[in-house]
Design a protein around this motif. Sequence first.
Motif, PDB file in Angstrom:
ATOM      1  N   LYS A 152     -61.780  43.799 -36.649  1.00 11.36           N
ATOM      2  CA  LYS A 152     -61.310  45.114 -36.246  1.00 11.36           C
ATOM      3  C   LYS A 152     -62.183  46.176 -36.897  1.00 11.36           C
ATOM      4  CE  LYS A 152     -58.164  47.383 -38.354  1.00 11.36           C
ATOM      5  NZ  LYS A 152     -57.231  47.965 -39.349  1.00 11.36           N
ATOM      6  N   TYR A 183     -52.659  40.240 -38.368  1.00 10.67           N
ATOM      7  CA  TYR A 183     -51.204  40.136 -38.283  1.00 10.67           C
ATOM      8  C   TYR A 183     -50.789  38.919 -37.448  1.00 10.67           C
ATOM      9  CZ  TYR A 183     -49.353  43.953 -40.971  1.00 10.67           C
ATOM     10  OH  TYR A 183     -48.961  44.732 -42.028  1.00 10.67           O
ATOM     11  N   LYS A 186     -50.280  35.819 -39.444  1.00 11.32           N
ATOM     12  CA  LYS A 186     -49.152  35.724 -40.388  1.00 11.32           C
ATOM     13  C   LYS A 186     -48.100  34.778 -39.823  1.00 11.32           C
ATOM     14  CE  LYS A 186     -49.712  40.454 -42.139  1.00 11.32           C
ATOM     15  NZ  LYS A 186     -50.108  40.353 -43.530  1.00 11.32           N
ATOM     16  N   ARG A 227     -61.145  53.721 -49.851  1.00  5.03           N
ATOM     17  CA  ARG A 227     -61.523  53.532 -48.443  1.00  5.03           C
ATOM     18  C   ARG A 227     -61.476  54.838 -47.650  1.00  5.03           C
ATOM     19  NH1 ARG A 227     -57.590  50.334 -45.776  1.00  5.03           N
ATOM     20  NH2 ARG A 227     -59.012  49.472 -44.253  1.00  5.03           N
ATOM     21  N   MET A 240     -53.295  50.832 -37.845  1.00  4.81           N
ATOM     22  CA  MET A 240     -52.150  49.910 -37.909  1.00  4.81           C
ATOM     23  C   MET A 240     -51.391  49.756 -36.592  1.00  4.81           C
ATOM     24  SD  MET A 240     -51.771  48.598 -40.981  1.00  4.81           S
ATOM     25  CE  MET A 240     -50.070  48.023 -41.024  1.00  4.81           C
ATOM     26  N   HIS A 244     -52.122  45.980 -35.055  1.00  4.79           N
ATOM     27  CA  HIS A 244     -51.141  45.123 -35.730  1.00  4.79           C
ATOM     28  C   HIS A 244     -49.712  45.309 -35.210  1.00  4.79           C
ATOM     29  CE1 HIS A 244     -54.492  44.486 -38.267  1.00  4.79           C
ATOM     30  NE2 HIS A 244     -54.300  45.462 -39.121  1.00  4.79           N
ATOM     31  N   LYS A 349     -43.791  48.167 -50.398  1.00  2.00           N
ATOM     32  CA  LYS A 349     -44.697  47.434 -49.507  1.00  2.00           C
ATOM     33  C   LYS A 349     -43.801  46.502 -48.711  1.00  2.00           C
ATOM     34  CE  LYS A 349     -48.427  44.824 -48.271  1.00  2.00           C
ATOM     35  NZ  LYS A 349     -49.360  45.262 -47.276  1.00  2.00           N
TER      36      LYS A 349
END
Length: 495
Positions: A152, A183, A186, A227, A240, A244, A349
């Motif tokens: 990506k 993602y 996962k 970043r 995001m 994802h 998180k």
Amino acid sequence: SVDPHTLVIFGASGDLAQRKLIPAVFDLYRGGYLPEKFALLGASRTNMTDEEFRDKVVFNNEHFDRKDCTDEQVAAYAEVLFYQDLASYDGEKDINNLGKRLKKLDKDHGVGSNYIFYLSTPPSLYSTIPPALAKAGLNQTKDGWSRLIVEKPFGYDLATAKQLNEDIQRYFEEDTIYRIDHYLGKETVQNLLVTRFANGFFEPLWNRNYIQSVQITAAETVGVGTRGGYYDGSGALRDMVQNHLLQVLAHVAMEPPIRADAKSIRGEKLKLFQSLRSIKRADVRNHVIRAQYTEGRTKGGDVVSYRDAEGVPEKSNTETYVGMKFFIDNWRWAGVPFFVRTGKCLPLKLTEVVITFKNPPQAIFSEFDNYAMSSDNRLIIRIQPDEGMALEFGMKVPGEGFRVKNVDMDFFYRDLTSNDVPDAYTRLLLDCMKGDPTLYARGDSVEAAWDFVEPILQAWKANEVPLFSYPAGTWGPLQSDALWSGVGDGWRNPS
Ligand code: BG6
């Protein structure tokens, strides 16, 4: 089974290779998943010998997990790593040299002429490396196969994503292009499909008749850190949501595939993306909230405001938070609001999906704990951390009358296996080695996902909607709560 092959990593001296890719291949190595004849060829512009490369990415790599393995295993793994420096990633001479090196690896180690080319470079090179590989005859080998993994971001907006697809598809067949979205690697994201389609009792309820709303949150406690340079050109929606979180949404909302294979699953995802109701530019302000964090305190300590972060321009309008509400115009989901949000510098998180079920048609009991008017029937799917799920429902409190209290049944993924849940990159790399693109994004789906976010990007670019702010360490701007008006429920903000 996996054929003998060479995995070429373009950008091998970079951060991703060191943090994720080299350790992931090691996981496969010690798990016995790699073929006996295998080589990993790192390629980048840094001048290094094979030994220096091994030192950098294995022996002196702080991200390389040596837990439960011997020094011999690590040393044996390092032996299959090689390095080729390039003056430029797409120069004819460089790619010819790379081709010669691949032939030599085959001659010395019998790894054959099967190649995976992993593009872990700046995105501007995603369009120029494939033609260079084609010119050197490396995109289609006579007696082997050739696959391309693209990191990506895949495009910057709809037009650039289409162009990139075109540029790559000119040299690689679609079924040899692997667009990575970590993602999808996962376990808990894959488990969404198993939860829905391997059980008899979830799926009958999984529709507009029983579900009141669906919310997906991906919260991060970290800010942009170092970043800023990359992030400021991207923002939360591109970074995001477009990839994802829309992929997670697809697993939550797609129709049952006829089989668990690449064609069926990816076909259903495309249909889902095509059913997303486009948010008209004039409606963006009512459906999508963007915001930026200001200074504050997170779990990691004090944070300076986004605009003061390294590499971020003082007057940046890039969002670090996005919260949105939208609908899916199909038979299953007509009228059900979907809410998606993500942000940096939030209190926790956590990535989770919350399915809120409708209340029973008649309220018979009037006494609820916590002043609730009815019990919350919610399924909370914890993608990470603390992988698992909880089902919330009301139970009678023992004693007089009918007092109802919310309880939950909680399942933890860690109870299912004593092994560590494999890292997303480990799983995805193995799938590519096997030639299975199920967990990779297909070109048409990527375009459909961009198509959905395009009006939002345009409205933001033209500054037609406000950019809100939130102090670091909070759950985002208050304006985001208003997205829920009239829906009941609200963002679930666990503490
Ligand atoms: C990356 C984004 O793709 O995903 C990052 O570029 C983000 O900004 C990361 O932090 C989140 O991934 P995970 O697996 O930690 O949820």
